[in-house]
Design a protein around this motif. Sequence first.
Motif, PDB file in Angstrom:
ATOM      1  N   THR A 186      -7.747   0.847  -2.088  1.00  9.70           N
ATOM      2  CA  THR A 186      -8.977   0.116  -1.819  1.00  9.70           C
ATOM      3  C   THR A 186      -8.645  -1.088  -0.955  1.00  9.70           C
ATOM      4  OG1 THR A 186      -8.752  -1.313  -3.763  1.00  9.70           O
ATOM      5  CG2 THR A 186      -9.895   0.798  -4.089  1.00  9.70           C
ATOM      6  N   ASN A 187      -9.682  -1.814  -0.566  1.00  6.63           N
ATOM      7  CA  ASN A 187      -9.455  -3.016   0.237  1.00  6.63           C
ATOM      8  C   ASN A 187      -8.544  -3.999  -0.478  1.00  6.63           C
ATOM      9  OD1 ASN A 187     -11.146  -1.967   2.179  1.00  6.63           O
ATOM     10  ND2 ASN A 187     -12.937  -3.162   1.551  1.00  6.63           N
ATOM     11  N   MET A 188      -8.683  -4.080  -1.807  1.00  5.08           N
ATOM     12  CA  MET A 188      -7.862  -5.019  -2.566  1.00  5.08           C
ATOM     13  C   MET A 188      -6.408  -4.550  -2.646  1.00  5.08           C
ATOM     14  SD  MET A 188      -8.201  -6.269  -6.547  1.00  5.08           S
ATOM     15  CE  MET A 188      -7.780  -4.641  -7.195  1.00  5.08           C
ATOM     16  N   THR A 189      -6.187  -3.320  -3.080  1.00  3.40           N
ATOM     17  CA  THR A 189      -4.815  -2.872  -3.314  1.00  3.40           C
ATOM     18  C   THR A 189      -4.063  -2.601  -2.017  1.00  3.40           C
ATOM     19  OG1 THR A 189      -5.501  -0.546  -3.533  1.00  3.40           O
ATOM     20  CG2 THR A 189      -5.444  -1.877  -5.529  1.00  3.40           C
ATOM     21  N   ASN A 190      -4.785  -2.289  -0.956  1.00  6.45           N
ATOM     22  CA  ASN A 190      -4.105  -2.070   0.330  1.00  6.45           C
ATOM     23  C   ASN A 190      -3.436  -3.343   0.832  1.00  6.45           C
ATOM     24  OD1 ASN A 190      -4.820   0.620   0.425  1.00  6.45           O
ATOM     25  ND2 ASN A 190      -6.633   0.291   1.687  1.00  6.45           N
ATOM     26  N   GLY A 191      -3.874  -4.489   0.337  1.00 10.25           N
ATOM     27  CA  GLY A 191      -3.280  -5.754   0.741  1.00 10.25           C
ATOM     28  C   GLY A 191      -2.119  -6.210  -0.127  1.00 10.25           C
ATOM     29  N   TRP A 192      -1.807  -5.419  -1.157  1.00  8.79           N
ATOM     30  CA  TRP A 192      -0.684  -5.786  -2.022  1.00  8.79           C
ATOM     31  C   TRP A 192       0.635  -5.640  -1.273  1.00  8.79           C
ATOM     32  CZ3 TRP A 192      -1.766  -2.985  -7.331  1.00  8.79           C
ATOM     33  CH2 TRP A 192      -2.882  -3.586  -7.929  1.00  8.79           C
ATOM     34  N   PRO A 193       1.642  -6.423  -1.640  1.00  2.00           N
ATOM     35  CA  PRO A 193       2.971  -6.250  -1.037  1.00  2.00           C
ATOM     36  C   PRO A 193       3.497  -4.836  -1.268  1.00  2.00           C
ATOM     37  CG  PRO A 193       2.858  -8.304  -2.277  1.00  2.00           C
ATOM     38  CD  PRO A 193       1.602  -7.550  -2.591  1.00  2.00           C
ATOM     39  N   GLN A 194       4.241  -4.334  -0.302  1.00  4.00           N
ATOM     40  CA  GLN A 194       4.744  -2.964  -0.395  1.00  4.00           C
ATOM     41  C   GLN A 194       5.617  -2.759  -1.625  1.00  4.00           C
ATOM     42  OE1 GLN A 194       3.849  -0.374   1.679  1.00  4.00           O
ATOM     43  NE2 GLN A 194       4.880   0.836   0.107  1.00  4.00           N
ATOM     44  N   GLU A 195       6.357  -3.789  -2.024  1.00  7.65           N
ATOM     45  CA  GLU A 195       7.237  -3.605  -3.182  1.00  7.65           C
ATOM     46  C   GLU A 195       6.450  -3.353  -4.462  1.00  7.65           C
ATOM     47  OE1 GLU A 195       7.308  -8.160  -2.279  1.00  7.65           O
ATOM     48  OE2 GLU A 195       7.254  -6.253  -1.170  1.00  7.65           O
ATOM     49  N   ILE A 196       5.262  -3.922  -4.567  1.00  7.75           N
ATOM     50  CA  ILE A 196       4.417  -3.663  -5.738  1.00  7.75           C
ATOM     51  C   ILE A 196       3.886  -2.239  -5.694  1.00  7.75           C
ATOM     52  CG2 ILE A 196       2.241  -4.262  -6.862  1.00  7.75           C
ATOM     53  CD1 ILE A 196       2.760  -7.157  -6.140  1.00  7.75           C
ATOM     54  N   ARG A 197       3.427  -1.828  -4.529  1.00 13.32           N
ATOM     55  CA  ARG A 197       2.931  -0.448  -4.412  1.00 13.32           C
ATOM     56  C   ARG A 197       4.043   0.562  -4.654  1.00 13.32           C
ATOM     57  NH1 ARG A 197       0.056  -0.188   1.133  1.00 13.32           N
ATOM     58  NH2 ARG A 197       1.086  -2.165   1.584  1.00 13.32           N
ATOM     59  N   ASP A 198       5.256   0.225  -4.228  1.00 10.69           N
ATOM     60  CA  ASP A 198       6.397   1.124  -4.481  1.00 10.69           C
ATOM     61  C   ASP A 198       6.650   1.279  -5.979  1.00 10.69           C
ATOM     62  OD1 ASP A 198       6.788   1.538  -1.791  1.00 10.69           O
ATOM     63  OD2 ASP A 198       8.402   0.066  -1.596  1.00 10.69           O
ATOM     64  N   LYS A 199       6.509   0.186  -6.730  1.00  8.01           N
ATOM     65  CA  LYS A 199       6.699   0.264  -8.176  1.00  8.01           C
ATOM     66  C   LYS A 199       5.650   1.162  -8.828  1.00  8.01           C
ATOM     67  CE  LYS A 199       9.030  -4.181  -8.817  1.00  8.01           C
ATOM     68  NZ  LYS A 199       8.970  -5.523  -9.451  1.00  8.01           N
ATOM     69  N   PHE A 200       4.430   1.073  -8.357  1.00  2.34           N
ATOM     70  CA  PHE A 200       3.390   1.973  -8.862  1.00  2.34           C
ATOM     71  C   PHE A 200       3.747   3.426  -8.546  1.00  2.34           C
ATOM     72  CE2 PHE A 200       0.610  -1.652  -9.484  1.00  2.34           C
ATOM     73  CZ  PHE A 200      -0.243  -1.231 -10.478  1.00  2.34           C
ATOM     74  N   ASN A 201       4.166   3.655  -7.330  1.00  3.17           N
ATOM     75  CA  ASN A 201       4.482   5.033  -6.914  1.00  3.17           C
ATOM     76  C   ASN A 201       5.618   5.629  -7.744  1.00  3.17           C
ATOM     77  OD1 ASN A 201       2.489   4.834  -4.986  1.00  3.17           O
ATOM     78  ND2 ASN A 201       3.894   4.374  -3.312  1.00  3.17           N
TER      79      ASN A 201
END
Length: 251
Positions: A186-201
């Motif tokens: 979403t607009n919100m989560t797309n702006g999160w740092p990549q390292e946070i998104r990597d942890k989710f993945n």
Amino acid sequence: MRFDNKVAIITGAGNGMGEAAARRFAAEGATVVLADWAIDAVDAVAASLPAGKAHAVHIDVSDAEAVETMMNEIAARFGHIDVLLNNAGVHVAGSVLETSVADWRRIAGVDIDGVVFCSKFALPYLLKSKGCIVNTASVSGLGGDWGAAYYCAAKGAVVNLTRAMALDHGGDGVRVNAVCPSLVKTNMTNGWPQEIRDKFNERIALGRAAEPEEVAAVMAFLASEDASFINGANIPVDGGATASDGQPKIV
């Protein structure tokens, strides 16, 4: 065209999962009412949908009087309400010590009160149409997260409210279910740092976040006659995140 001649109210429809749901329901024949406090965003979504099939309403769902007026006006205009999708939500990060009373009021107002108020004032019309409610809960309502105490509390409330309303109103022909997403683009989560998104993945078995359209597809299923015997369910739409017992990957 599973929703031909149906009227669907979608809160938080100005972006993300709400916008995707509005597009999905409209594509399947519904007249969609897009309710959001983000005026420009929801107007733009409504304008992009087929003429006469989408109507934007500017509202704060935490305002009970405004919600009651909205439901009465929608019913008067269209003659019936068939689907309520309680999708509006906000998030504030932090523990109970790190967040303020105002933060709690904001989350509780939208994420809990908004669901209660919209459901309460739509139900008289849904009982007449034998309609249904689909709530947007979260995997954060099925288990706890670090640094999201208020959000977890609010989504846990939505999860159990879904069960309770399903018991109370299922015998009258109104089904109540919820989707429980994990990370969604979403607009919100797309702006999160990549390292946070990597942890989710790393925690999601499919190795990626959901597209809003993937969650909207499950919302549409739950609202359709294809789900006619599903009631009181909180469906994880999480790529397998809740399939884990929480232990780390070691192979």
